[in-house]
Motif scaffolding. Structure first.
Motif, short mmCIF file in Angstrom:
data_model
loop_
_atom_site.label_atom_id
_atom_site.label_comp_id
_atom_site.label_asym_id
_atom_site.label_seq_id
_atom_site.Cartn_x
_atom_site.Cartn_y
_atom_site.Cartn_z
N GLY A 126 9.06 -2.65 8.78
CA GLY A 126 9.32 -3.34 7.52
C GLY A 126 8.07 -3.50 6.68
N ILE A 127 6.96 -3.90 7.32
CA ILE A 127 5.71 -4.11 6.58
C ILE A 127 5.17 -2.81 6.01
CG2 ILE A 127 3.26 -4.72 6.90
CD1 ILE A 127 4.21 -6.96 8.75
N ILE A 128 5.18 -1.74 6.81
CA ILE A 128 4.66 -0.45 6.33
C ILE A 128 5.54 0.12 5.22
CG2 ILE A 128 4.18 1.95 7.00
CD1 ILE A 128 3.41 0.87 9.78
N SER A 129 6.87 -0.01 5.37
CA SER A 129 7.79 0.52 4.35
C SER A 129 7.61 -0.21 3.03
CB SER A 129 9.24 0.38 4.82
OG SER A 129 9.48 1.16 5.97
N PHE A 130 7.63 -1.54 3.06
CA PHE A 130 7.51 -2.30 1.81
C PHE A 130 6.10 -2.16 1.21
CE2 PHE A 130 11.21 -4.61 3.61
CZ PHE A 130 12.09 -4.40 2.55
N GLY A 131 5.09 -2.07 2.08
CA GLY A 131 3.74 -1.84 1.58
C GLY A 131 3.62 -0.49 0.89
N ALA A 132 4.26 0.54 1.47
CA ALA A 132 4.24 1.87 0.86
C ALA A 132 4.95 1.86 -0.49
CB ALA A 132 4.89 2.89 1.79
N ILE A 133 6.09 1.17 -0.56
CA ILE A 133 6.81 1.07 -1.84
C ILE A 133 5.94 0.39 -2.89
CG2 ILE A 133 8.77 -0.03 -3.01
CD1 ILE A 133 10.35 0.31 -0.38
N HIS A 134 5.28 -0.70 -2.50
CA HIS A 134 4.47 -1.48 -3.44
C HIS A 134 3.27 -0.68 -3.97
CE1 HIS A 134 2.56 -4.97 -5.27
NE2 HIS A 134 1.45 -4.66 -4.61
N ALA A 151 11.33 6.31 5.80
CA ALA A 151 10.89 7.30 6.79
C ALA A 151 9.40 7.13 7.07
CB ALA A 151 11.19 8.71 6.31
N ILE A 152 8.60 6.85 6.03
CA ILE A 152 7.16 6.62 6.21
C ILE A 152 6.94 5.42 7.14
CG2 ILE A 152 5.07 5.82 5.01
CD1 ILE A 152 6.05 7.54 2.60
N GLY A 153 7.75 4.35 6.96
CA GLY A 153 7.64 3.19 7.84
C GLY A 153 7.91 3.54 9.28
N ALA A 154 8.95 4.38 9.52
CA ALA A 154 9.28 4.79 10.89
C ALA A 154 8.19 5.71 11.46
CB ALA A 154 10.64 5.50 10.91
N ILE A 155 7.67 6.62 10.63
CA ILE A 155 6.64 7.57 11.09
C ILE A 155 5.39 6.84 11.55
CG2 ILE A 155 5.01 9.33 10.27
CD1 ILE A 155 7.37 10.34 8.46
N PHE A 156 4.94 5.87 10.77
CA PHE A 156 3.67 5.20 11.09
C PHE A 156 3.87 3.96 11.96
CE2 PHE A 156 2.59 7.77 7.39
CZ PHE A 156 1.43 8.38 7.85
N SER A 157 5.10 3.70 12.39
CA SER A 157 5.33 2.66 13.39
C SER A 157 5.24 3.21 14.80
CB SER A 157 6.71 2.03 13.18
OG SER A 157 6.78 1.36 11.95
N GLY A 339 -9.58 12.32 -3.89
CA GLY A 339 -9.75 10.87 -3.86
C GLY A 339 -8.44 10.15 -3.62
N GLU A 340 -7.37 10.65 -4.23
CA GLU A 340 -6.06 10.05 -4.07
C GLU A 340 -5.57 10.17 -2.63
OE1 GLU A 340 -1.75 10.09 -6.37
OE2 GLU A 340 -3.02 11.87 -6.42
N SER A 341 -5.82 11.33 -2.02
CA SER A 341 -5.42 11.54 -0.63
C SER A 341 -6.15 10.57 0.30
CB SER A 341 -5.71 12.99 -0.22
OG SER A 341 -5.24 13.25 1.08
N VAL A 342 -7.45 10.38 0.04
CA VAL A 342 -8.23 9.42 0.84
C VAL A 342 -7.70 8.00 0.63
CG1 VAL A 342 -10.52 8.37 1.13
CG2 VAL A 342 -10.32 10.84 0.86
N GLY A 343 -7.36 7.66 -0.61
CA GLY A 343 -6.84 6.33 -0.90
C GLY A 343 -5.52 6.05 -0.19
N ILE A 344 -4.62 7.04 -0.18
CA ILE A 344 -3.33 6.88 0.49
C ILE A 344 -3.52 6.71 1.99
CG2 ILE A 344 -1.19 8.09 1.08
CD1 ILE A 344 -1.28 9.28 -1.76
N SER A 345 -4.43 7.51 2.57
CA SER A 345 -4.70 7.40 4.01
C SER A 345 -5.27 6.02 4.34
CB SER A 345 -5.68 8.49 4.44
OG SER A 345 -5.16 9.77 4.19
N SER A 346 -6.15 5.51 3.47
CA SER A 346 -6.75 4.18 3.69
C SER A 346 -5.69 3.09 3.61
CB SER A 346 -7.85 3.92 2.66
OG SER A 346 -8.84 4.92 2.73
N ILE A 347 -4.78 3.21 2.63
CA ILE A 347 -3.70 2.22 2.50
C ILE A 347 -2.82 2.23 3.75
CG2 ILE A 347 -1.54 1.72 1.26
CD1 ILE A 347 -3.00 2.67 -1.30
N LEU A 348 -2.49 3.43 4.23
CA LEU A 348 -1.65 3.54 5.43
C LEU A 348 -2.35 2.92 6.65
CD1 LEU A 348 -0.20 7.14 4.94
CD2 LEU A 348 1.09 5.00 4.91
N LEU A 349 -3.64 3.17 6.80
CA LEU A 349 -4.39 2.57 7.91
C LEU A 349 -4.39 1.04 7.81
CD1 LEU A 349 -7.44 4.99 8.26
CD2 LEU A 349 -5.86 4.38 10.09
N GLY A 350 -4.58 0.53 6.59
CA GLY A 350 -4.54 -0.92 6.40
C GLY A 350 -3.18 -1.50 6.73
N LEU A 351 -2.11 -0.82 6.32
CA LEU A 351 -0.76 -1.29 6.64
C LEU A 351 -0.49 -1.25 8.14
CD1 LEU A 351 1.27 0.42 3.76
CD2 LEU A 351 0.79 -2.02 4.01
#
Length: 541
Positions: A126-134, A151-157, A339-351
């Motif tokens: 739930g946290i990863i999915s809603f964080g990704a949406i936000h 699906a991103i929430g399930a993948i990174f869970s 830079g965008e790819s690095v930013g997305i990866s960083s957000i996912l790691l934080g989530l």
């Protein structure tokens, strides 16, 4: 006629060239697997390295060499396929996990494991999915819909606790090991069930009816998958006990165990269930019943065969992930905005960090409220270790990402390419950086007690040694630890008088001894046939 013959011969020549290329690729890959095993063995006592990181590093190095030799066209010897992963590589890993698990520790902590593995995964999801949406809505990620975000929430869970399990010792920290191990398996199963449920629903218009149907489908998959694994394990035990293959051929009973385990996995796939849960519980049931029905030589053979297959599959996966991380086609699509790819990866790691912490510490607190004895409770150092153990992302996340965002391992869509490269970045960073820090962290938080030397052995620790006495409580080699302090375990007789006997385990043992073991075999119900290969074994029992 001559032209027709020439055309056919040229086709045969092209086919043989293709076959030769495949043979060369497989030779190189097998050689790399051997190198991973040798180098991993040499680095076994290293403070930082482990076999997973070694395989990743060798895969990355090999990918660089292939890139240079092909002029930047390719970085891997084989094309990644989620079918290869889910059908051939994952079954031996999960089955061996169930087959080797210490069942008493696993089921003693079953509610806590289910809390972490099922409820915790849902919280993280739930946290990863809603964080990704936000966050991703504000970035130019591509055309992702609600199904993609879920699906991103399930993948990174989906966690990968291999690095931590290589450091923890079952006999020194049985509580912690069983929690990390059990949670890892249930977590992977929950993530895959969630992912499959998301794929099968139209989530463009969510309402209460669809939400209830989603929850019902999730519970159905979970329960049906578990029951199928139990039934497959019991069927194998009954067949071997009744037909007693060992009188004629040890090979037959070993082959039957392997094939029945794999059959349970494929049957679960056929009925669109969770094959991970099915084969895991099939392994548990086989170790409890089937394993005791075979000859002594078959016990030794199956014990090492399953462990070896699992070991090779794990190395294969990490080696390939290392090579595939440098796939030039995927990076070329996102090269315009690194830079965008690095930013997305960083957000996912934080989530991932936030989602993990959001359930480990609160659920540990809830679990501790139900425990009577101090040595049963999860200390703060153990909670930090459990939190850290689930930060690594590995092959399951990679396979699910490929399944969702690519076709046959390739994609030309920018949004899909960004998600694949971000998944690769998260897997590499979490495995290498978090993995390198795992050994020092565990040794700092949970130092080995001076009176109990760390066991260094290649022997799988369960199913237990053949010398375990029949009437023993199976806990002689285990020592519960709480924050590194040894807690003496009372003897079986003292436990009988000092603890209530009317527990779930007590009733299960009565039912098991009265009905299950006489029908399906198991310890104490080994078939005895005069002159058979198990005659010596039966005398020993």
């Amino acid at each position: 006629m001559g032209l027709g013959l020439g055309f056919v011969m040229s086709k045969i020549g092209n086919l043989s060239t293709s076959d030769h290329t495949s043979v060369v690729s497989m030779n190189l890959f097998v050689a790399l697997l051997c190198a991973c095993i040798v180098i991993g063995h040499l680095l076994e006592e290293n403070r930082w390295m482990n076999e997973s990181i070694t395989a990743l590093a060798i895969g990355l190095g090999t990918g660089v060499i292939i890139l240079l030799t092909t002029g930047g066209k390719s970085s891997h010897l084989l094309v990644f396929s989620e079918d290869l992963f889910f059908i051939y590589l994952l079954p031996p890993i999960i089955f061996n996990a169930g087959f080797q698990v210490k069942k008493k520790q696993f089921f003693r902590n079953f509610m806590t494991i289910m809390l972490f593995g099922a409820v915790g995964t849902l919280i993280s999801f739930g946290i990863i999915s809603f964080g990704a949406i936000h966050f991703f809505d504000k970035m130019d990620v591509g055309s992702l819909d609600i199904g993609d975000y879920l699906a991103i929430g399930a993948i990174f869970s989906a966690t990968d606790s291999v690095c931590t399990l290589q450091v923890l010792n079952q006999d020194e920290t049985p509580l912690l090991y069983s929690l990390v191990f059990g949670e890892g398996v249930v977590n992977d199963a929950t993530s895959v069930v969630l992912f499959n449920a998301i794929q099968s629903f139209d989530l463009s218009h969510i309402n209460s009816a669809i939400a209830l149907q989603f929850v019902g489908n999730f519970l159905y998959l979970f329960i049906a998958s578990t029951l199928l694994g139990v039934l497959a394990g019991l069927l194998s035990a009954y067949i071997i006990k009744k037909l007693y293959f060992g009188r004629h051929s040890t090979d037959r009973e070993v082959a039957l165990m392997i094939l029945m385990a794999y059959f349970s996995y494929m049957l679960s796939e056929l009925f669109y269930l969770s094959a991970i849960l099915t084969v895991f519980f099939c392994g548990i049931v086989m170790s409890h019943y089937t394993w005791h029905n075979v000859t002594e030589s078959s016990r030794v053979t199956t014990k090492h065969a399953f462990a070896t297959l699992s070991f090779i599959a794990e190395i294969f996966i990490f080696l390939y992930v290392g090579m595939d991380a440098l796939d030039i086609e995927k990076w070329r699509v996102v090269s315009s905005s690194p830079g965008e790819s690095v930013g997305i990866s960083s957000i996912l790691l934080g989530l991932i960090l936030l989602g993990r912490a959001a359930f480990v510490f609160p659920l540990s607190f809830l679990s501790n409220l139900t425990k009577k004895f101090p040595y049963e409770k999860i200390g703060i150092k153990q909670q930090v270790t459990i939190w850290w153990a689930g930060l690594m992302r590995g092959a399951v996340s990679m396979a699910l990402a490929y399944n969702k965002f690519t076709r046959a391992g390739h994609t030309q869509l920018r949004g899909n390419a960004i998600m694949i490269t971000s998944t690769i970045s998260v897997v590499l960073f979490s495995t290498v950086v978090f993995g390198l820090m795992t050994k020092p962290l565990v040794r700092f938080l949970l130092p080995s007690p001076k009176g109990l030397p760390r066991m260094v052995s290649s022997e799988p620790s369960s199913p237990k040694s053949l010398s375990v006495p029949l009437l023993g409580n199976g806990q002689e080699s285990e020592t519960d630890l709480n924050n590194g302090q040894s807690v003496p375990r009372p003897t079986s007789l003292r436990m009988l008088f000092s603890t209530p006997s009317r527990t779930v385990h007590h009733y299960w043992r009565k039912f098991d001894d009265a009905f299950m073991r006489p029908v399906f075999g198991g310890r104490g119900f080994v078939p005895f046939v005069p002159g058979s290969p198990t005659e010596q074994s039966a005398r020993g029992w």
